[in-house]
Structures are given as C-alpha cells and as structure tokens.
Design a protein around this motif. Sequence first.
Motif, PDB file in Angstrom:
ATOM      1  N   SER A 136       0.864  -1.263  -0.065  1.00 58.64           N
ATOM      2  CA  SER A 136      -0.024   0.124  -0.093  1.00 58.64           C
ATOM      3  C   SER A 136       0.802   1.276   0.136  1.00 58.64           C
ATOM      4  CB  SER A 136      -0.906   0.092   1.279  1.00 58.64           C
ATOM      5  OG  SER A 136      -0.446   0.997   2.029  1.00 58.64           O
ATOM      6  N   VAL A 137       0.337   2.324  -0.848  1.00 60.74           N
ATOM      7  CA  VAL A 137       0.945   3.408  -0.714  1.00 60.74           C
ATOM      8  C   VAL A 137       1.096   4.055   0.634  1.00 60.74           C
ATOM      9  CG1 VAL A 137       1.200   5.866  -1.942  1.00 60.74           C
ATOM     10  CG2 VAL A 137      -0.087   3.840  -2.941  1.00 60.74           C
TER      11      VAL A 137
ATOM     12  N   ASN B 290       9.088  -2.799   0.363  1.00 59.02           N
ATOM     13  CA  ASN B 290       7.774  -1.953  -0.169  1.00 59.02           C
ATOM     14  C   ASN B 290       7.622  -1.800  -1.495  1.00 59.02           C
ATOM     15  OD1 ASN B 290       6.636   1.206   1.093  1.00 59.02           O
ATOM     16  ND2 ASN B 290       5.351  -0.603   0.282  1.00 59.02           N
TER      17      ASN B 290
ATOM     18  N   CYS C   9       5.140  -3.241  -4.467  1.00 52.43           N
ATOM     19  CA  CYS C   9       4.221  -2.228  -4.866  1.00 52.43           C
ATOM     20  C   CYS C   9       4.197  -2.287  -6.605  1.00 52.43           C
ATOM     21  CB  CYS C   9       4.688  -0.782  -4.415  1.00 52.43           C
ATOM     22  SG  CYS C   9       3.787  -0.108  -3.321  1.00 52.43           S
TER      23      CYS C   9
ATOM     24  N   ARG D 183       1.191  -3.947  -9.197  1.00 51.84           N
ATOM     25  CA  ARG D 183       0.735  -3.072 -10.078  1.00 51.84           C
ATOM     26  C   ARG D 183       1.258  -3.424 -11.553  1.00 51.84           C
ATOM     27  NH1 ARG D 183       0.830  -0.791  -5.335  1.00 51.84           N
ATOM     28  NH2 ARG D 183      -0.745   0.643  -4.722  1.00 51.84           N
TER      29      ARG D 183
ATOM     30  N   THR E   4       4.705   6.019 -14.268  1.00 52.46           N
ATOM     31  CA  THR E   4       4.835   6.143 -12.740  1.00 52.46           C
ATOM     32  C   THR E   4       5.339   4.705 -12.516  1.00 52.46           C
ATOM     33  OG1 THR E   4       2.941   7.477 -12.322  1.00 52.46           O
ATOM     34  CG2 THR E   4       3.592   6.183 -10.758  1.00 52.46           C
TER      35      THR E   4
ATOM     36  N   TYR F 298       9.411   4.581 -13.445  1.00 58.49           N
ATOM     37  CA  TYR F 298      10.043   5.210 -12.392  1.00 58.49           C
ATOM     38  C   TYR F 298      10.307   4.604 -11.000  1.00 58.49           C
ATOM     39  CZ  TYR F 298       7.097   8.885 -10.496  1.00 58.49           C
ATOM     40  OH  TYR F 298       6.323   9.613  -9.706  1.00 58.49           O
ATOM     41  N   HIS F 299       9.447   4.102 -10.685  1.00 58.42           N
ATOM     42  CA  HIS F 299       9.501   3.481  -9.549  1.00 58.42           C
ATOM     43  C   HIS F 299      10.377   2.037  -9.791  1.00 58.42           C
ATOM     44  CE1 HIS F 299       6.098   5.562  -8.254  1.00 58.42           C
ATOM     45  NE2 HIS F 299       6.422   5.517  -6.809  1.00 58.42           N
TER      46      HIS F 299
ATOM     47  N   ARG G  60       6.698  12.078 -17.158  1.00 63.99           N
ATOM     48  CA  ARG G  60       5.608  11.686 -16.344  1.00 63.99           C
ATOM     49  C   ARG G  60       4.915  13.209 -15.830  1.00 63.99           C
ATOM     50  NH1 ARG G  60       1.716  12.393 -13.603  1.00 63.99           N
ATOM     51  NH2 ARG G  60       0.678  11.482 -11.932  1.00 63.99           N
TER      52      ARG G  60
ATOM     53  N   TYR H 246      10.163  18.908  -8.339  1.00 55.77           N
ATOM     54  CA  TYR H 246      10.513  17.671  -7.898  1.00 55.77           C
ATOM     55  C   TYR H 246      11.358  16.877  -8.788  1.00 55.77           C
ATOM     56  CZ  TYR H 246      10.057  12.751  -5.888  1.00 55.77           C
ATOM     57  OH  TYR H 246      10.729  11.882  -5.531  1.00 55.77           O
TER      58      TYR H 246
ATOM     59  N   TRP I 113      14.025  15.821  -0.446  1.00 56.79           N
ATOM     60  CA  TRP I 113      13.617  14.869  -1.444  1.00 56.79           C
ATOM     61  C   TRP I 113      12.596  13.854  -0.894  1.00 56.79           C
ATOM     62  CZ3 TRP I 113      14.437   9.750  -3.445  1.00 56.79           C
ATOM     63  CH2 TRP I 113      13.973   9.626  -4.837  1.00 56.79           C
TER      64      TRP I 113
ATOM     65  N   THR J 139       8.553  13.587  -1.593  1.00 58.22           N
ATOM     66  CA  THR J 139       8.011  12.228  -2.061  1.00 58.22           C
ATOM     67  C   THR J 139       6.786  11.903  -1.287  1.00 58.22           C
ATOM     68  OG1 THR J 139      10.316  11.518  -2.546  1.00 58.22           O
ATOM     69  CG2 THR J 139       8.754   9.882  -2.483  1.00 58.22           C
TER      70      THR J 139
ATOM     71  N   LEU K  20       3.921  14.215  -2.383  1.00 62.50           N
ATOM     72  CA  LEU K  20       3.225  13.533  -3.626  1.00 62.50           C
ATOM     73  C   LEU K  20       2.466  12.306  -3.358  1.00 62.50           C
ATOM     74  CD1 LEU K  20       6.163  14.368  -6.411  1.00 62.50           C
ATOM     75  CD2 LEU K  20       4.180  15.536  -5.944  1.00 62.50           C
ATOM     76  N   HIS K  21       3.135  11.368  -2.437  1.00 61.94           N
ATOM     77  CA  HIS K  21       2.434  10.014  -2.202  1.00 61.94           C
ATOM     78  C   HIS K  21       0.897  10.424  -1.428  1.00 61.94           C
ATOM     79  CE1 HIS K  21       5.586   6.867  -2.514  1.00 61.94           C
ATOM     80  NE2 HIS K  21       5.286   7.328  -3.669  1.00 61.94           N
TER      81      HIS K  21
ATOM     82  N   THR L   8      -2.045  11.288  -3.450  1.00 60.70           N
ATOM     83  CA  THR L   8      -2.874  10.143  -4.258  1.00 60.70           C
ATOM     84  C   THR L   8      -3.722   9.706  -3.329  1.00 60.70           C
ATOM     85  OG1 THR L   8      -1.139   8.719  -3.822  1.00 60.70           O
ATOM     86  CG2 THR L   8      -0.696   9.763  -5.705  1.00 60.70           C
TER      87      THR L   8
HETATM   88  C1  HEM Z   1      12.273   6.276  -2.990  1.00 64.77           C
HETATM   89  C2  HEM Z   1      11.109   5.780  -2.938  1.00 64.77           C
HETATM   90  C3  HEM Z   1       9.817   6.491  -3.800  1.00 64.77           C
HETATM   91  C4  HEM Z   1       9.845   7.539  -4.666  1.00 64.77           C
HETATM   92  C5  HEM Z   1      11.009   8.510  -5.064  1.00 64.77           C
HETATM   93  C6  HEM Z   1       8.474   7.633  -4.995  1.00 64.77           C
HETATM   94  C7  HEM Z   1       7.899   8.493  -6.019  1.00 64.77           C
HETATM   95  C8  HEM Z   1       6.838   8.849  -6.143  1.00 64.77           C
HETATM   96  C9  HEM Z   1       5.991   9.797  -6.839  1.00 64.77           C
HETATM   97  C10 HEM Z   1       6.947  11.631  -7.056  1.00 64.77           C
HETATM   98  C11 HEM Z   1       4.745   9.911  -7.026  1.00 64.77           C
HETATM   99  C12 HEM Z   1       3.715  10.942  -7.432  1.00 64.77           C
HETATM  100  C13 HEM Z   1       3.456  11.124  -9.002  1.00 64.77           C
HETATM  101  C14 HEM Z   1       3.159  10.092  -9.711  1.00 64.77           C
HETATM  102  O1  HEM Z   1       1.727   9.505  -9.414  1.00 64.77           O
HETATM  103  O2  HEM Z   1       3.691   9.434 -10.513  1.00 64.77           O
HETATM  104  C15 HEM Z   1       4.448   8.749  -6.515  1.00 64.77           C
HETATM  105  C16 HEM Z   1       3.258   8.112  -6.731  1.00 64.77           C
HETATM  106  C17 HEM Z   1       3.020   6.802  -6.269  1.00 64.77           C
HETATM  107  N1  HEM Z   1       3.761   5.702  -5.545  1.00 64.77           N
HETATM  108 FE1  HEM Z   1       5.823   6.323  -5.004  1.00 64.77          FE
HETATM  109  N2  HEM Z   1       7.758   6.827  -4.672  1.00 64.77           N
HETATM  110  C18 HEM Z   1       8.630   5.953  -3.869  1.00 64.77           C
HETATM  111  C19 HEM Z   1       8.123   4.606  -3.278  1.00 64.77           C
HETATM  112  C20 HEM Z   1       7.015   4.091  -3.301  1.00 64.77           C
HETATM  113  C21 HEM Z   1       6.610   2.775  -2.587  1.00 64.77           C
HETATM  114  C22 HEM Z   1       7.361   2.514  -1.748  1.00 64.77           C
HETATM  115  C23 HEM Z   1       5.483   2.486  -3.136  1.00 64.77           C
HETATM  116  C24 HEM Z   1       4.808   1.257  -2.633  1.00 64.77           C
HETATM  117  C25 HEM Z   1       3.686   1.405  -2.326  1.00 64.77           C
HETATM  118  C26 HEM Z   1       4.796   3.632  -3.962  1.00 64.77           C
HETATM  119  C27 HEM Z   1       3.856   3.904  -4.879  1.00 64.77           C
HETATM  120  C28 HEM Z   1       3.189   4.613  -5.528  1.00 64.77           C
HETATM  121  C29 HEM Z   1       1.946   4.652  -6.157  1.00 64.77           C
HETATM  122  C30 HEM Z   1       0.943   3.539  -6.077  1.00 64.77           C
HETATM  123  C31 HEM Z   1       1.737   6.113  -6.521  1.00 64.77           C
HETATM  124  C32 HEM Z   1       0.594   6.645  -7.023  1.00 64.77           C
HETATM  125  C33 HEM Z   1       0.392   6.681  -8.610  1.00 64.77           C
HETATM  126  C34 HEM Z   1      -0.837   7.170  -9.001  1.00 64.77           C
HETATM  127  O3  HEM Z   1      -1.285   8.208  -8.315  1.00 64.77           O
HETATM  128  O4  HEM Z   1      -1.148   6.722  -9.999  1.00 64.77           O
HETATM  129  N3  HEM Z   1       5.824   4.334  -4.021  1.00 64.77           N
HETATM  130  N4  HEM Z   1       5.659   7.936  -6.052  1.00 64.77           N
END
Ligand code: HEM
Lengths: 479, 293
Positions: A27-28, A92, A96, A100, A165, A168-169, A432, B203, B238, B242, B245-246, B249
Amino acid sequence: MRFKKIPEKIKSPAKQLLRWTYRKLASVTTSIYILSLMAVFYMIGTIFPQGASFSDYEKAGGKAIWFVASFDLLIFFSSPLFLCAALLLLTNLGICCYERYPSLFAKRVFPDKFEPTRSLKLTRHNDQSQTEVSKVLKDEMGFRLVSKDNTWIVMEKGLSRRRLTWLYHAGIILCFVGFIITWLFAFEGSITLKPGKAVEIAPKTTGNLSSLWQKKEPPTEWALILDGFQTEYVETAKLDYPKDKFSRLAIGLGWQLPRYEIKSDNLAPKDWKSSLRVARGVKTIAQKTIEINDPLKHDGYTFYQEGFEQRLKVRVGNNPIPLEVKADEELIVPGLDEPVKFGTVRTGRVTRLDGSVDKIKPYVMARSAGKSALKHEVKPERLDLHGSIELDGAFLTLVGFEESSVISYRYDPGVLVLWFSGIFVLITMTLRFYTGYYFLAYNIALSNGSVFLDVHVRASGLGADTDKLYKRMAHLLER
Amino acid sequence: MPTSELLSRDAYLLSIELRLFWLIAFIYCLSLVLFIFHLITRQNTAGRAGTTLLWIAAFLHIGLILFRTFEAGRAPFQTLFETLSWFACSVTLTWLYVSGKWKDVHLPGLVISGLALGASLYALFARSPAIDPLSPALDSWWFEWHVVLAFFSYAVFVVSAAIEMTYLLVKPMIRQGLTPYGFTDDMLEGFHKSAFRLVIFGYPLLTFAIFSGAAWANDAWGRFWSWDPKETWSLITWTVFTIYLHSMTIPRFKNLPASVINIIGFICMMMTFLGVNWLAKLLGIPSLHIYAV
Ligand code: HEM
C-alpha cells in the motif's frame, strides 16, 4: 487496488500474518510511513558526527554516550537499524511494483458515473457527425481509441501515466541494486606516485562481500607510472572588506569604498595535473593526463587526482648536507630554539590578474612556528628556490624540492548500474510530470433538433491544457 | 591594463554592485512592510503596491546578477554571497510569474518579500562579496548544472509553500462567507492546486540536482555519496516531497496533511540551503567535521 485472491481455507495464523504484512507492504500509505521513518533516520545521521570515534565524541562533550553507542549513531548509515529500514523501503517498493504490474496492461475504464465537462454544438447531421468527430480526434488531434459502448466512446492521448509512474518506481529499485552492488563490492585506497616509478596497485581493503574470504584484494597485474606532474595557480587580490555591520552598511551607502590589495603570497590553486600511464611490462595499455574532476578509468579502477606531496631540501647556514622536510610541516633546525614551518612550494604555471600566463619561479613561505611568533602573528617570509632568508639568526637556503602526486583509486561496479538507472528514472519522471495526458469520453446526442458533442476530459501532467484542447477541438469541428 | 588600475576598477565595480544590492534590499523591505499592512488591514491597495515594488526589485535584481556575471567573468552562484542573492531574485521572479494567473492575489508576496529580504541582508551583513577564484574541485560542468537546478527547484518550492500558507490562512475565512485578500470561493481550489503543480515542476529538478551532485562528487572525489550533512539534508528534502506527492494520491491525506507536509518540505529545503548543522547545535551535539562512513 486489487490483490490476488487467497483461498478462504487458509487460516493458519502465520499465513494470515504473512498475508496481512504483504497487503500492508503493497500500500502507498505504508510507503508514506516508511519514507517518514527514513527521513527521521537521515536527520539523526546529520545530528551525530558520522565517522567520529567515541573517544573524540566524548572528549568534545558529546551527550548520551550509552544511547549513541547502542544505536551505532556515529556510524548510523551502515548500522543494522538503518540498513533494515532501507531494506523495508525496498521491499515496499518491490511489492508495489509487482502488484501493479498487471494493471499496466489492463484497459483503462472511465468511472461509471460522470457528467460531460463541455458540450459543443455540431452543425452536421447525426450520422456524419460520428465519422467527422472520430476523424478530427484521431487523425488531427492524435487521440487513440480505448473503448466503445453504445453511448460513450473513450479515447486517450499522450504517454500513459500509469506506465511512466511504474517505470520510474522500477528505476528506483534498479538504483537500489546499484547501491547494493557498491556496498558488496566497492573498495578504495590511495597511492603516492613519484615521477617515473612504476607502482602496482595493492589495495589494503576489499568489498564487504569479498571480505568474507579475503582481507584485501590481490595486487593488479599492471602498474601505474607518473610521467609528469604540474600545478597551476591563479593570482589573486585580497578584498579588504570590513567585518562590522555598520561599516558594511557605510559601503552600501557610498560613504566608504572597498579596496583590493596584493599580499605577498597571493597565489590560489587552480588545478593539479598528473600524466599517468598504465603499463604491463614495457607495454603501455592506457594513458591519460588526469586532473581534479577528470579521472582515468582502467580495468574497473578509477584513478582520481587527490593532491600532491612535496619534500623540501633546506640548507642551514653552510652545512653541506641539506635537511629534508615535507611541505606544510615543521622543521627542527639545529641551533634554533623554535621549529620553522614551511608552506607549499609554489611552482608550475600561474594565470596573472591581467590574464597573462607565466611560469612561476618556485618559492615557499617560511616562518618561525614558535609560540612567541604565533602570539605576535609574525608574517611568513618568502624563500625562493636557491635563495636564502634569515630566520632568528639562522640562514636558510632552499636548495631543491621533489614532488609526488597523490592519487586515490576506487573500484566500484555499482556506479554503472546507478548511472543507468538514475538517468532512466530522470527521463521517465520528467515525461510523467512535464508532458500532458488526456483521457476523454464523448458521445453525440440529439437535443431539440440540434446535434451536440458531449465531452468529458480528464487531464494530467504539466503539459496538459484542457482549455486549449477544447478550443482546438471546437475550431477543428467548426471547420 | 596595469594591475593597480585593474584593482581600482574592480573595487569601483564592486562598490557599485554593493550599493545596488543595498537598494534592492531596501525595496524588498518596503514591499514587506506593505504586505504586512495588507495582511493586517486586508486592503488590496497595499498588496498591489507591495507587488509593484517586488516587480521593481526583481527587475533591478536581474540587472545586479548580470552585473556580477560581467564583473566576475563566470556564472554568479559560487559563493554563499552569490547564492543568497540568486535565491532572493529567483524566488521573487518565480512568484511574480505565478502571480500572473492570480491577478489580485498578493498575500504570498509577504512570505516571498520576507525571504528575499532575509537572504539579501544575510548576504550583505554576514558574507564577503569578494570574487575569489574557484577551488579546483568546484570547477566542473556538473557543479554548474547542479547549482542552477537546485536553486530553480528551491525557488519553486518556496512559492509553493507561500501559496500553501496563504491557502491555510484564507480557507477558514472563505468558509465563513468572507472574500478576503482578493479571493473568491470559486478560485481558491484552483489557487491551491497551483501549489501542487509547482511541486510537480520542482521535484524532477531537485531529483536532477541530487543526481548531478552525485555525478560531480564521483568525478571529483571518487565517491558518489558520502553522507555529509548537506547531501543528507537534500535527501531529506527529496524524501519529504516524495511523501507529499504520495499523500496527494490518498484521499485521506490529500488536504490538510498534504499541505502541512508541503510546508515541512519547504523548511527542510531551507535547512539544506542554510542550516545543515543547526539541529546538532540546538541539541548540543558536537560537530567534529568527519563525514566519511
Ligand atoms: C524512494 C521511493 C519512492 C519515490 C521517490 C517515489 C516517488 C513517487 C512520486 C513522485 C509519486 C507521485 C507522482 C506519480 O503519480 O507518478 C509517486 C506515486 C506513487 N507511488 Fe511512489 N515513490 C517511492 C516509493 C514508493 C513505494 C515504496 C510505493 C509502494 C507502495 C509507491 C507507490 C506509489 C503509487 C501507487 C503512486 C501513485 C500513482 C498514482 O497516483 O497513480 N511509491 N511515487
């Protein structure tokens, strides 16, 4: 988000716990908590002096010694606590991305209920309108068909957000792989090279993984040779700028003027360059003049210009045997009560204030390093090569000096992975965030004898501009 | 030109630069006073005057930075004196650009003019304006990109935080049916969204700034990361963005929590820029300046 269904009959508590943990890690929201924990951990690392010894920490008046020792706060970034948190974040992220992945290829669906965000009146007859609108959207505006039912036609334009998205994850996971490779295999060291002498690289350490079976890396089969070394300086003028705030304000008000003045030793280092050669036996296999910010890479090793060492030969009085001293160190001169301190020999090339470039006539600054000299801020004196000065009654002559280049080296196979994944993350992230994406549903409806195009648009990305889209659509349809 | 003439020319140019910088700081100060007046009285005339002064200051500040570039013969963001000046100018320009869309909204100018004034006075009172040659390690292509992008992202984050603070202040008033500081009910959410859009813009810039910093460190010292406090604070900033931004959502976090996180991100950014050792000092932890782990 949906999870793979696990059959109901699985009731064992361990499996249930595992399932619960897995769900949490997918989960986010959990990622928000873990990232917050990481931020706090990073902060701890900035508060406590990393790499310091406990005794130094204690001597400097450090607090909570027991606490600092228990949690390895002086080597926090390689402590088990920190590494576990980093691993948790990686897990995590991995779960994720895994969860996805299937959704990347699933068809996008519009929400069940939505209202049109815009209604455009069309001039065509109902039948013709269908083909006309589809032609405009597809051929002229670049939309792709996503799905179609009896009422609504769904189209999209731009790069898929979900995929970018995800990408880049996944790229960040690859960065972690780079970090892990570095942590397992990287080692480093430093060597001092004298001109013309071939030296093999014999590291004193090894990577964390290889340390399980060897204490240090075997020496290289090739040698490094220094063919030449050069220092470069720039001439500087010192700004005589007042320290107190009122005088600074006075300069701002034009009541005082700042002044530049030339000091006796006014050269600032600009660059250090080493001409390096890698040789196997008598055969040269690589060659480069390295400088700061421009290293030599060979056989997985990278060689950096770290600095240089100088050994000065100083004759005291008429003594035929000169004394040797390292630059920036003190020399005990027989007959003198206090040691003498020499600076760095300025040699090589200098860019003057007027832009001209000169060869420096080598010189060094020397001064008595005794307490009284320090107390009275005795100014250093300039000692030219083959020249003499008198210090506290002793005649000192600089008869020569030798230079060697200090080269640091590092073997780090993780860097390549890190660069590749870092650039990948940057590109996908930029696409993105900066490009536009439109998701659109439309239908053509007859109302009061007129034909209307009802559209609902969802846009994301900084490049998306819904108003502009509507305007263009209206313009093309009008035509 | 003989060296002595060269030096008196440089001293003269520096004195002009300093006088101009003081004048700009004075204008920032005037606009801050007007914005405070705007905050207290809710009169838009004061806000409008404050914004006009910010335009004048920004215009002069661009001139100052071009002047410094000519004077130094290199990009003007390599000493703390220069980066503070650059920070003040870029923050002001970014806000003025963003404010183009919100014609009669002036309140974020309070935060902007306050920061621009603070940065200018810190540079003028506490830092030397000397134009010294670069130390060899700083003389790198990566370094220039690193600084330009980092400061661009800083400016964007500052404006985002200023919008966020304004939103938090104005929202309860709008709920009570008031229309304060030039806001109307229908424009507030759009205005708030621009804070998010700014973070989205900043960002990737911050990501690139950290990446280029690592690439430069790798070329200069052979280590892409050494956990020194500045590096670590940039990673904290940073990470906080992050988290922001999370949060955006997740419906539960989207409103107040995300706004607070955005403001925390801004504070972390300021710590990266100016206060890396401040927390250690506050807690009385000695800094031994050893950062090799
Ligand atoms: C160093 C770790 C991480 C970075 C730098 C990062 C970065 C980001 C950023 C910038 C966004 C917002 C923009 C977007 O929707 O593309 C985002 C969205 C998201 N991230 Fe991460 N993230 C990280 C870790 C994680 C982890 C561990 C998860 C696992 C749950 C995760 C899951 C998601 C999801 C599901 C979204 C939403 C996408 C959406 O709205 O469609 N992220 N992340």
